[in-house]
Design a protein around this motif. Structure first.
Motif, mmCIF file in Angstrom:
data_model
loop_
_atom_site.group_PDB
_atom_site.id
_atom_site.type_symbol
_atom_site.label_atom_id
_atom_site.label_comp_id
_atom_site.label_asym_id
_atom_site.label_seq_id
_atom_site.Cartn_x
_atom_site.Cartn_y
_atom_site.Cartn_z
ATOM 1 N N ARG A 55 55.092 19.730 21.496
ATOM 2 C CA ARG A 55 54.008 20.035 20.561
ATOM 3 C C ARG A 55 53.256 18.770 20.187
ATOM 4 O O ARG A 55 53.216 18.392 19.032
ATOM 5 C CB ARG A 55 54.570 20.713 19.326
ATOM 6 C CG ARG A 55 55.300 21.993 19.675
ATOM 7 C CD ARG A 55 55.590 22.779 18.475
ATOM 8 N NE ARG A 55 54.341 23.450 18.115
ATOM 9 C CZ ARG A 55 54.067 23.915 16.917
ATOM 10 N NH1 ARG A 55 54.934 23.781 15.956
ATOM 11 N NH2 ARG A 55 52.937 24.525 16.654
ATOM 12 N N GLN A 56 52.725 18.096 21.175
ATOM 13 C CA GLN A 56 51.943 16.896 20.918
ATOM 14 C C GLN A 56 50.474 17.254 21.084
ATOM 15 O O GLN A 56 50.065 17.723 22.141
ATOM 16 C CB GLN A 56 52.300 15.790 21.904
ATOM 17 C CG GLN A 56 53.744 15.345 21.786
ATOM 18 C CD GLN A 56 54.116 14.387 22.904
ATOM 19 O OE1 GLN A 56 53.358 14.198 23.836
ATOM 20 N NE2 GLN A 56 55.289 13.804 22.804
ATOM 21 N N PRO A 57 49.687 17.046 20.057
ATOM 22 C CA PRO A 57 48.264 17.387 20.194
ATOM 23 C C PRO A 57 47.580 16.425 21.164
ATOM 24 O O PRO A 57 47.774 15.215 21.098
ATOM 25 C CB PRO A 57 47.713 17.218 18.783
ATOM 26 C CG PRO A 57 48.656 16.291 18.108
ATOM 27 C CD PRO A 57 50.005 16.531 18.746
ATOM 28 N N GLN A 58 46.843 16.996 22.085
ATOM 29 C CA GLN A 58 46.101 16.174 23.038
ATOM 30 C C GLN A 58 44.648 16.173 22.588
ATOM 31 O O GLN A 58 44.000 17.201 22.533
ATOM 32 C CB GLN A 58 46.214 16.748 24.438
ATOM 33 C CG GLN A 58 47.632 16.769 24.945
ATOM 34 C CD GLN A 58 47.727 17.419 26.310
ATOM 35 O OE1 GLN A 58 46.769 17.967 26.811
ATOM 36 N NE2 GLN A 58 48.895 17.350 26.903
ATOM 37 N N ARG A 59 44.163 15.001 22.262
ATOM 38 C CA ARG A 59 42.804 14.893 21.765
ATOM 39 C C ARG A 59 41.934 14.187 22.807
ATOM 40 O O ARG A 59 42.358 13.252 23.459
ATOM 41 C CB ARG A 59 42.769 14.131 20.454
ATOM 42 C CG ARG A 59 43.564 14.854 19.384
ATOM 43 C CD ARG A 59 43.438 14.147 18.072
ATOM 44 N NE ARG A 59 44.213 14.838 17.072
ATOM 45 C CZ ARG A 59 43.693 15.647 16.165
ATOM 46 N NH1 ARG A 59 42.409 15.845 16.137
ATOM 47 N NH2 ARG A 59 44.459 16.243 15.281
ATOM 48 N N THR A 60 40.730 14.667 22.910
ATOM 49 C CA THR A 60 39.776 14.104 23.851
ATOM 50 C C THR A 60 38.651 13.456 23.061
ATOM 51 O O THR A 60 38.127 14.053 22.128
ATOM 52 C CB THR A 60 39.200 15.213 24.746
ATOM 53 O OG1 THR A 60 40.276 15.928 25.339
ATOM 54 C CG2 THR A 60 38.322 14.635 25.825
ATOM 55 N N ASP A 61 38.303 12.259 23.438
ATOM 56 C CA ASP A 61 37.228 11.548 22.762
ATOM 57 C C ASP A 61 35.893 12.144 23.200
ATOM 58 O O ASP A 61 35.534 12.085 24.370
ATOM 59 C CB ASP A 61 37.282 10.067 23.109
ATOM 60 C CG ASP A 61 36.208 9.283 22.383
ATOM 61 O OD1 ASP A 61 35.803 9.717 21.289
ATOM 62 O OD2 ASP A 61 35.782 8.237 22.917
ATOM 63 N N LEU A 62 35.168 12.741 22.267
ATOM 64 C CA LEU A 62 33.904 13.396 22.574
ATOM 65 C C LEU A 62 32.695 12.647 22.020
ATOM 66 O O LEU A 62 31.601 13.195 21.953
ATOM 67 C CB LEU A 62 33.902 14.821 22.008
ATOM 68 C CG LEU A 62 34.927 15.756 22.606
ATOM 69 C CD1 LEU A 62 34.864 17.104 21.929
ATOM 70 C CD2 LEU A 62 34.693 15.914 24.090
ATOM 71 N N SER A 63 32.902 11.410 21.632
ATOM 72 C CA SER A 63 31.793 10.665 21.045
ATOM 73 C C SER A 63 30.673 10.452 22.065
ATOM 74 O O SER A 63 29.491 10.527 21.717
ATOM 75 C CB SER A 63 32.269 9.327 20.493
ATOM 76 O OG SER A 63 32.875 8.569 21.510
ATOM 77 N N GLN A 64 31.013 10.211 23.329
ATOM 78 C CA GLN A 64 29.996 10.033 24.362
ATOM 79 C C GLN A 64 29.235 11.328 24.596
ATOM 80 O O GLN A 64 28.014 11.314 24.752
ATOM 81 C CB GLN A 64 30.642 9.582 25.677
ATOM 82 C CG GLN A 64 30.978 8.111 25.727
ATOM 83 C CD GLN A 64 29.725 7.279 25.637
ATOM 84 O OE1 GLN A 64 29.443 6.730 24.576
ATOM 85 N NE2 GLN A 64 28.970 7.174 26.711
#
Length: 105
Positions: A55-64
């Protein structure tokens, strides 16, 4: 059209299938009420495969991506090279419409 069987017909069919199973040497184990199918010792049982992983949240950088969308939103409009003439309504002194004239910018 498929003929649906009534509950009574389904019940008789189930009884015939059970008797045929028992006559061929099969046996039925009775399980008391309230017993769960899960194994409390090993933790196995009816588990969904989707939720068994870590249960590790996978986050994606969406700033670009957000910056690209914002750049598209605020893109400067290109100006037309050849302006189209527009119609303009001419009114008389009493505010009544008289005629349309073409107006070049």
């Amino acid at each position: 059209m498929k003929v649906r069987s009534s509950k009574e017909q389904q019940r008789h069919q189930l009884e015939r299938d059970m008797e045929r199973y028992l006559s061929r040497g099969g046996e039925i184990k009775e399980i008391p009420r309230g017993v769960s199918g899960t194994d409390p010792v090993h933790g196995k049982g009816h588990q969904t495969v989707l939720f068994n992983g870590p249960r590790q949240p996978q986050r994606t950088d969406l700033s670009q991506v957000a910056a690209t969308i914002d750049a598209r939103k605020h893109k400067p409009r290109r100006q037309r090279l050849n302006h189209r003439p527009t119609r303009k309504l001419i009114y008389d002194d009493f505010g009544e419409p008289l005629r349309w004239v073409w107006h070049d910018k």
